[in-house]
Design an enzyme around this catalytic site. Structure first.
Site, short mmCIF file in Angstrom:
data_model
loop_
_atom_site.label_atom_id
_atom_site.label_comp_id
_atom_site.label_asym_id
_atom_site.label_seq_id
_atom_site.Cartn_x
_atom_site.Cartn_y
_atom_site.Cartn_z
CD GLU A 76 -3.48 -1.08 1.72
OE1 GLU A 76 -3.84 -1.33 2.08
OE2 GLU A 76 -2.60 -1.13 3.15
CG HIS A 95 -4.09 1.72 6.46
ND1 HIS A 95 -5.19 1.67 6.42
CD2 HIS A 95 -3.76 0.28 5.84
CE1 HIS A 95 -5.20 0.78 5.92
NE2 HIS A 95 -4.84 -0.34 5.52
CG HIS A 97 -6.75 -2.89 8.75
ND1 HIS A 97 -6.10 -3.99 7.84
CD2 HIS A 97 -6.26 -2.27 7.45
CE1 HIS A 97 -5.76 -4.34 7.18
NE2 HIS A 97 -5.33 -2.88 6.80
CE1 TYR A 122 -10.72 18.92 23.49
CE2 TYR A 122 -12.68 17.86 23.65
CZ TYR A 122 -11.75 18.84 24.31
OH TYR A 122 -12.10 19.47 25.72
CG HIS A 162 -8.97 -1.29 3.27
ND1 HIS A 162 -8.15 -0.78 2.28
CD2 HIS A 162 -8.23 -2.04 4.53
CE1 HIS A 162 -7.53 -0.99 2.46
NE2 HIS A 162 -6.99 -1.01 3.89
#
Length: 209
Positions: A76, A95, A97, A122, A162
């Site tokens: 990725e 990144h 999950h 926030y 994802h």
């Protein structure tokens, strides 16, 4: 003073451990990167656990994705490079999950350009608008194109079905932003069935100013 590549490798290992220990990453899911010196980028490698990164395997690539050092980078890496290209103030990308952000990204949403309605100030102060990108096969160049299409100024994305992608000015900032997004998605699920007082448009505008 600009950090050396060796120092950035230590920082990437620290980031991975933090995410793993907080439960925001498990198994071999997720990837990280840092903007390095001289047009180089430091990435996590294919098949790694973020909680057990090996320093000599960390991938160093150039702006075209060519491997300069270490093991094969995450598949990725294109969306990391795309994010850096359009956001010059971003120097670190996370990144994951993580459970709540991924669950929220699996829902249908009417407003993908501002997908997470703020319950607290926030979210606005740290992330501003969260963008939901369409579902793409993991590793697809289309993810990079989706992120690049939004241009400069966006810190947080949810990739449909994802996970999350967030940026920061440095590793700590990116970690904090990832935790903020996960917590805001968690709040959404905790308050299902309740009468939620969301921030008004006027309140959000005041925070953005």
């Amino acid at each position: 003073m600009t950090a050396t590549l060796d120092e950035l490798k230590d920082e990437l290992i620290r980031m991975g451990k933090v995410l793993f220990e907080k439960g925001l990453s498990n198994g071999s899911a997720g990837n990280l990167s840092l903007r390095g010196p001289d047009g180089k980028y430091l990435m996590t490698y294919t098949g790694c656990s973020l909680g057990a990164l090996e320093k000599d395997k960390l991938s160093v690539i150039d702006g075209e994705g060519n491997l300069l050092e270490g093991a094969k980078p995450t598949k990725e890496y294109p969306f990391h490079l795309a994010y850096y290209r359009v956001n010059p103030s971003v120097n670190a990308i996370v990144h994951t999950h993580s459970i709540y952000a991924t669950a929220y990204a699996c829902l249908e949403h009417a407003n993908p350009g501002d997908v997470l309605k703020p319950m607290t100030p926030y979210l606005v102060m740290k992330l501003d608008r969260v963008i939901l990108t369409p579902y793409r096969k993991p590793g697809s160049i289309e993810i990079a194109e989706d992120i690049a299409s939004h241009g400069d100024g966006h810190k947080a994305y949810l990739l449909a079905n994802h996970g999350m992608v967030v940026g920061g000015k440095n590793g700590t900032d990116a970690l904090n932003n990832a935790q903020e997004l996960e917590d805001d998605c968690h709040l959404y699920f905790l308050t299902q069935g309740c009468r939620v007082r969301y921030l008004t448009d006027a309140e959000v505008s005041a925070l953005r100013k």
